[in-house]
Each structure stands twice: as structure tokens, then as C-alpha cells.
Motif scaffolding. Sequence first.
Motif, PDB file in Angstrom:
ATOM      1  N   GLU A  35       1.282  -1.436  -0.109  1.00 24.52           N
ATOM      2  CA  GLU A  35       0.268   0.336   0.095  1.00 24.52           C
ATOM      3  C   GLU A  35       0.945   1.706   0.260  1.00 24.52           C
ATOM      4  N   GLN A  36       1.613   0.983   0.730  1.00 22.44           N
ATOM      5  CA  GLN A  36       2.815   2.145   0.626  1.00 22.44           C
ATOM      6  C   GLN A  36       3.436   2.535  -0.642  1.00 22.44           C
ATOM      7  N   GLN A  37       3.723   1.415  -1.471  1.00 23.05           N
ATOM      8  CA  GLN A  37       4.516   1.206  -2.688  1.00 23.05           C
ATOM      9  C   GLN A  37       3.389   2.658  -3.697  1.00 23.05           C
ATOM     10  N   VAL A  38       2.331   1.421  -3.750  1.00 23.73           N
ATOM     11  CA  VAL A  38       0.927   2.148  -4.690  1.00 23.73           C
ATOM     12  C   VAL A  38       0.956   3.360  -4.446  1.00 23.73           C
ATOM     13  N   MET A  39       0.583   4.353  -2.836  1.00 28.71           N
ATOM     14  CA  MET A  39       0.583   5.488  -2.720  1.00 28.71           C
ATOM     15  C   MET A  39       1.636   6.544  -3.426  1.00 28.71           C
ATOM     16  N   VAL A  40       2.930   6.082  -3.342  1.00 26.30           N
ATOM     17  CA  VAL A  40       3.615   7.016  -3.572  1.00 26.30           C
ATOM     18  C   VAL A  40       3.858   6.873  -5.280  1.00 26.30           C
ATOM     19  N   LEU A  41       2.817   6.488  -5.476  1.00 27.90           N
ATOM     20  CA  LEU A  41       3.583   6.015  -7.704  1.00 27.90           C
ATOM     21  C   LEU A  41       2.176   6.158  -7.427  1.00 27.90           C
ATOM     22  N   VAL A  42       1.197   6.191  -6.601  1.00 28.79           N
ATOM     23  CA  VAL A  42      -0.227   7.577  -7.863  1.00 28.79           C
ATOM     24  C   VAL A  42       0.162   8.862  -7.174  1.00 28.79           C
ATOM     25  N   VAL A  43       0.482   9.517  -5.993  1.00 26.02           N
ATOM     26  CA  VAL A  43       0.638  10.797  -6.053  1.00 26.02           C
ATOM     27  C   VAL A  43       1.699  11.482  -6.810  1.00 26.02           C
ATOM     28  N   SER A  44       2.684   9.920  -7.208  1.00 25.54           N
ATOM     29  CA  SER A  44       3.521  11.085  -8.103  1.00 25.54           C
ATOM     30  C   SER A  44       3.176  11.625  -9.647  1.00 25.54           C
ATOM     31  N   ALA A  67      -6.577  15.026  -3.755  1.00 27.53           N
ATOM     32  CA  ALA A  67      -6.254  16.294  -3.362  1.00 27.53           C
ATOM     33  C   ALA A  67      -5.407  16.165  -1.878  1.00 27.53           C
ATOM     34  N   HIS A  68      -6.335  15.540  -1.315  1.00 26.12           N
ATOM     35  CA  HIS A  68      -6.446  15.985   0.186  1.00 26.12           C
ATOM     36  C   HIS A  68      -5.024  14.148   0.505  1.00 26.12           C
ATOM     37  N   LEU A  69      -4.731  13.034  -0.585  1.00 24.22           N
ATOM     38  CA  LEU A  69      -3.826  12.611   0.277  1.00 24.22           C
ATOM     39  C   LEU A  69      -2.578  13.136  -0.105  1.00 24.22           C
ATOM     40  N   MET A  70      -3.258  13.561  -0.932  1.00 30.36           N
ATOM     41  CA  MET A  70      -1.458  14.633  -2.531  1.00 30.36           C
ATOM     42  C   MET A  70      -0.738  14.916  -0.991  1.00 30.36           C
ATOM     43  N   ASN A  71      -1.296  16.292  -0.230  1.00 30.06           N
ATOM     44  CA  ASN A  71      -1.836  17.153   0.451  1.00 30.06           C
ATOM     45  C   ASN A  71      -0.724  16.364   1.219  1.00 30.06           C
ATOM     46  N   MET A  72      -1.225  14.894   2.632  1.00 33.92           N
ATOM     47  CA  MET A  72      -0.599  14.320   2.964  1.00 33.92           C
ATOM     48  C   MET A  72       0.568  13.517   2.886  1.00 33.92           C
ATOM     49  N   ALA A  73       1.085  13.304   1.565  1.00 35.10           N
ATOM     50  CA  ALA A  73       1.972  12.924   0.880  1.00 35.10           C
ATOM     51  C   ALA A  73       3.305  13.469   0.399  1.00 35.10           C
ATOM     52  N   SER A  74       2.671  14.728   0.574  1.00 28.35           N
ATOM     53  CA  SER A  74       3.969  16.106   0.347  1.00 28.35           C
ATOM     54  C   SER A  74       3.936  16.226   2.389  1.00 28.35           C
ATOM     55  N   LYS A  75       3.528  16.265   2.973  1.00 27.49           N
ATOM     56  CA  LYS A  75       4.335  16.717   4.525  1.00 27.49           C
ATOM     57  C   LYS A  75       4.903  15.286   4.631  1.00 27.49           C
ATOM     58  N   LEU A  76       4.509  14.013   4.455  1.00 30.71           N
ATOM     59  CA  LEU A  76       4.901  12.657   4.589  1.00 30.71           C
ATOM     60  C   LEU A  76       6.320  13.361   3.284  1.00 30.71           C
ATOM     61  N   ARG A  77       6.571  14.527   2.496  1.00 30.94           N
ATOM     62  CA  ARG A  77       7.209  14.471   2.547  1.00 30.94           C
ATOM     63  C   ARG A  77       8.434  12.892   1.143  1.00 30.94           C
ATOM     64  N   MET A  78       7.151  12.411   0.987  1.00 29.32           N
ATOM     65  CA  MET A  78       7.058  11.789   0.432  1.00 29.32           C
ATOM     66  C   MET A  78       7.301  11.381  -1.687  1.00 29.32           C
ATOM     67  N   THR A  79       9.225  10.983  -1.616  1.00 29.76           N
ATOM     68  CA  THR A  79       9.017  10.759  -3.688  1.00 29.76           C
ATOM     69  C   THR A  79       9.100   9.883  -4.138  1.00 29.76           C
ATOM     70  N   ARG A  80       9.634   9.957  -4.867  1.00 31.17           N
ATOM     71  CA  ARG A  80       9.770   8.773  -5.657  1.00 31.17           C
ATOM     72  C   ARG A  80      11.459   8.811  -6.595  1.00 31.17           C
ATOM     73  N   SER A  81      11.995   7.787  -5.980  1.00 28.87           N
ATOM     74  CA  SER A  81      13.195   7.901  -6.715  1.00 28.87           C
ATOM     75  C   SER A  81      13.329   7.321  -8.211  1.00 28.87           C
ATOM     76  N   MET A  82      14.148   8.492  -9.067  1.00 26.21           N
ATOM     77  CA  MET A  82      14.201   8.061 -10.856  1.00 26.21           C
ATOM     78  C   MET A  82      14.752   6.369 -10.931  1.00 26.21           C
ATOM     79  N   THR A  83      15.693   5.636  -9.881  1.00 22.84           N
ATOM     80  CA  THR A  83      15.836   4.354 -10.451  1.00 22.84           C
ATOM     81  C   THR A  83      14.436   3.810 -10.236  1.00 22.84           C
ATOM     82  N   PRO A  84      14.485   2.920 -11.730  1.00 25.83           N
ATOM     83  CA  PRO A  84      13.303   1.613 -10.940  1.00 25.83           C
ATOM     84  C   PRO A  84      12.250   1.133 -10.354  1.00 25.83           C
TER      85      PRO A  84
END
Length: 194
Positions: free
Chosen positions: A128-137, A172-189
Motif C-alpha cells: 500500500e505504501q508503494q501504491v501510495m507513492v506511485l499514485v501521488v507521483s 487532493a487530500h492524499l496528495m497534501n498528506m504525501a507532501s507533508k510526509l515528503r514522500m518521493t519516487r526515486s529516479m531508479t525504477p
Amino acid sequence: MELLICSQGWQPQTCGSAQEFLARGRPFVPSCLILAFSSTDSSCLEVQKRIARECAEISIIVIADYGDIPTTVQAMKAGAVDFLVKPLSEELLVAAICQSFVRSRASFDRGMEMRDLRNRHASLTPREQQVMVLVVSGLLNKQVGAELGISEITVKAHRGQVMQKMKAASFAHLMNMASKLRMTRSMTPGAISA
């Protein structure tokens, strides 16, 4: 000063040194520190910086027996919410304490919000964490599925769980949460971090 603080209904705690203050447990309520600067002690600013670093949620009021502009500016840059010079009026001190409590409450509330957000994120499964990162990216469900090697239907199920567990009212609320958590998707696949 202690009597004045008590007369306002606040609960003061006195410390003989910065080390004694830092060794004490912090109250889990908005609070402020009245820090005395002395013209005979050149380490006052360093002490203030250390306290500000280690106790960011506590607003600092500096009371000094001198008041030159460079020291005042340095103290304010180091995080003091106010810099008062002796002798000072009771009204001025009470006003400074009230303002400090307002700032401390805001900091305290932000800290509580972040703890709650981190706890919700920790309740997600690794997938679920992986899905969240990819979705909000910005990836579509189909792209998320391709990236993770799962079906689009499975992505939708995980995404629904993410929305529910994160208590997100909207994307949009989920995106805001991800931003606060500083979630990022690395450039490496395949490399995802939060």
C-alpha cells in the motif's frame, strides 16, 4: 517573576541552568521558556541555539540585562520570539508569554498532526505504501500496476485501502498528506522511498 506567572494561572518551573532545563522531561502541552541573558556570560546565544534545536516546540523569550542591536538580532535569528531588556514591565512580560503560548500551541498542533499522519502511514502495508507513492507521483492505476507487476484491479483495491487508512477525503487530500510526509519516487525504477 515566578509570582507574576502564577498570578496569571500558569505553572512555572524554574531551572538553575540550561543543562538542568535540558535534562528535565518536557511537558506535553504548549509552553515557553524565559531565558536570561547576562552581559557577563558570552555563551548565552550558543545556549539559546542548543535549546531551540533540542526543544523546537518551546517558544523562547530572552530577557537580558543589556540590549545592543547585534545581540538582539542574533537572538531573534536563533529563534527567540521576543527579546526584552531589564527593567521590564509586568504587562510587557505577560504579553510576551501570551504570544509565546500562541506560537507554541501552533507548533504543538503541527507536531501532533505529523505524528498522527506518520502513524496512519505506518499502518499501511508495504505494498500500500508503494501504491501510495506511485499514485501521488502522478501515475495512473494502469501504470502503477505495470510498475509493480500487479493488475489494475489490485491497484484500485490497494488505492482504496490507502485512502481509507490515511483518512483521505479526496485525492487532493492524499496528495497534501504525501507532501507533508515528503514522500518521493526515486529516479531508479522500482526504488520507492517515504
